[in-house]
Motif scaffolding. Structure first.
Motif, PDB file in Angstrom:
ATOM      1  N   HIS A  10       0.864  -1.191   0.000  1.00  0.00           N
ATOM      2  CA  HIS A  10       0.000   0.000   0.000  1.00  0.00           C
ATOM      3  C   HIS A  10       0.895   1.233   0.000  1.00  0.00           C
ATOM      4  CE1 HIS A  10      -3.509  -2.515   0.899  1.00  0.00           C
ATOM      5  NE2 HIS A  10      -2.730  -3.128   1.788  1.00  0.00           N
ATOM      6  N   THR A  11       0.593   2.190  -0.862  1.00  0.00           N
ATOM      7  CA  THR A  11       1.427   3.384  -0.967  1.00  0.00           C
ATOM      8  C   THR A  11       0.594   4.657  -1.011  1.00  0.00           C
ATOM      9  OG1 THR A  11       1.486   3.340  -3.390  1.00  0.00           O
ATOM     10  CG2 THR A  11       3.209   2.129  -2.226  1.00  0.00           C
ATOM     11  N   ARG A  15       3.979   7.555   2.293  1.00  0.00           N
ATOM     12  CA  ARG A  15       3.995   6.342   3.102  1.00  0.00           C
ATOM     13  C   ARG A  15       4.081   5.098   2.209  1.00  0.00           C
ATOM     14  NH1 ARG A  15       2.903   4.741   8.302  1.00  0.00           N
ATOM     15  NH2 ARG A  15       1.860   2.738   8.612  1.00  0.00           N
ATOM     16  N   GLU A  17       3.774   0.922   2.755  1.00  0.00           N
ATOM     17  CA  GLU A  17       3.464  -0.195   3.642  1.00  0.00           C
ATOM     18  C   GLU A  17       3.707  -1.502   2.907  1.00  0.00           C
ATOM     19  OE1 GLU A  17      -0.461  -0.017   5.233  1.00  0.00           O
ATOM     20  OE2 GLU A  17      -0.308   2.101   5.811  1.00  0.00           O
ATOM     21  N   SER A  21       4.924  -3.936   8.136  1.00  0.00           N
ATOM     22  CA  SER A  21       5.946  -2.906   8.290  1.00  0.00           C
ATOM     23  C   SER A  21       5.658  -1.722   7.372  1.00  0.00           C
ATOM     24  CB  SER A  21       7.333  -3.479   7.994  1.00  0.00           C
ATOM     25  OG  SER A  21       7.651  -4.525   8.886  1.00  0.00           O
ATOM     26  N   ALA A  22       6.212  -0.547   7.726  1.00  0.00           N
ATOM     27  CA  ALA A  22       5.917   0.654   6.947  1.00  0.00           C
ATOM     28  C   ALA A  22       7.033   1.672   7.083  1.00  0.00           C
ATOM     29  CB  ALA A  22       4.598   1.269   7.403  1.00  0.00           C
ATOM     30  N   SER A  24       7.374   5.970   6.639  1.00  0.00           N
ATOM     31  CA  SER A  24       6.610   7.212   6.492  1.00  0.00           C
ATOM     32  C   SER A  24       7.560   8.402   6.475  1.00  0.00           C
ATOM     33  CB  SER A  24       5.615   7.368   7.644  1.00  0.00           C
ATOM     34  OG  SER A  24       4.722   6.279   7.703  1.00  0.00           O
TER      35      SER A  24
END
Length: 237
Positions: A10-11, A15, A17, A21-22, A24
Motif C-alpha cells: 500500500h502506498t 507512506r 506499507e 511494516s511501513a 513514512s
C-alpha cells in the motif's frame, strides 16, 4: 526482510506499507516501523521503530553503467539515526544515511563484483563506489558530502584489499597509502555478500563506516541462489 504478494503493498506519496511494516516521510524525518521475523540464526520476532533524520537531502545520481541501466541515489548521506527495537541492547543512536539503488537489469547480468563504503567525516561523509563490470571495464567513484547537502566528486586514495570475510568474500576499499583497512564489526556474512563496519584512513583522517562487498559470480551460482529463501522468505498472501 520478507518478500510479499501484491495485496500486501500500500502506498501514498508519503507512506510505503509492505505487510505489517511501513516507512513514512514526515517532511523532515523518515520513520520506519518494523514488524517482522528474524532469519537464521536469530529467529524470533523483530519489532520496533527506526527514525532517520537527514541533515540535508541531495540530488546526486551516479549511473553505474554507461547506458544508465543501474543507478545509485544517495538521498541523505549525512543523517542521524535512532533505533528502538524490542529486546535488550537494541536501542542506540548515531550516524546514519539513506540511499538506494535502481536498475532495469539484474545486477549479476552487468557486474561480477562490487564494493561500496560510506564513512563519516568531520565535515560530512565520504562515499566510495567501486565495481567490476562484465564488459571488462571498472567503475571507480568517490564523493564528499557536506552536512548542508553539498556534494563533490573527489579523487579517492587507491583501492586496497583487506582480510576476506568468514565466507572468504574478497573485500577491498579505499585507503591512504600505507594503511590497511580492517573490520571493526561484522554485520552480515553470506557466501556472496559481506556487510560490516570497517576502519580505514582517508585523506589523513581515520574513519569507521559501513562497508559492503558483493561477489556476483557467486550470487548467480545455481548452487547458492536457493539459499536466499532461507534469509528472504516469501509470503504470497
Amino acid at each position: 526482510m520478507t518478500e510479499r504478494g501484491r495485496a500486501a503493498l500500500h502506498t501514498t506519496p508519503d507512506r510505503l506499507e509492505i505487510g505489517p511494516s511501513a516507512m513514512s516521510w514526515t517532511g523532515d524525518k523518515l520513520v520506519i516501523d518494523v514488524d517482522e521475523w528474524g532469519g537464521l540464526p536469530n529467529v524470533g520476532r523483530l519489532r520496533g521503530q527506526i527514525v532517520v533524520e537527514p541533515e540535508a537531502l541531495t540530488s546526486v545520481e551516479l549511473p553505474l553503467t554507461e547506458d544508465g541501466a543501474h543507478v545509485w541515489r544517495p538521498f541523505a548521506p549525512v543523517s542521524r539515526i535512532k533505533v528502538d527495537l524490542e529486546g535488550r541492547g537494541q536501542q542506540w543512536s548515531g550516524h546514519g544515511y539513506f540511499d538506494s539503488n535502481f536498475g532495469t537489469r539484474a545486477l549479476e547480468a552487468d557486474f561480477s563484483y562490487w564494493t561500496w563504503g560510506r564513512f563519516p567525516a568531520k565535515d560530512g561523509a565520504t562515499c566510495v563506489y567501486d565495481a567490476d563490470r562484465r564488459d571488462g571495464t571498472r567503475l571507480g567513484a568517490a564523493f564528499r558530502f557536506g552536512a548542508d547537502g553539498s556534494a563533490a566528486t573527489i579523487e579517492a586514495p587507491p583501492r586496497v584489499r583487506f582480510r576476506r570475510s568468514l565466507w572468504a568474500v574478497r573485500r577491498e576499499t579505499r585507503a591512504d597509502a600505507g594503511f590497511t583497512p580492517k573490520q571493526a564489526l561484522n554485520m552480515l556474512d553470506a557466501p556472496f555478500y559481506s556487510r560490516s563496519a570497517v576502519t580505514t584512513r582517508l585523506f589523513g583522517e581515520e574513519v569507521t563506516g559501513v562497508h559492503e562487498a558483493l561477489d556476483l559470480n557467486r550470487f548467480r551460482s545455481p548452487l547458492l541462489k536457493p539459499m536466499l529463501a532461507v534469509r528472504v522468505p516469501r509470503r504470497r498472501k
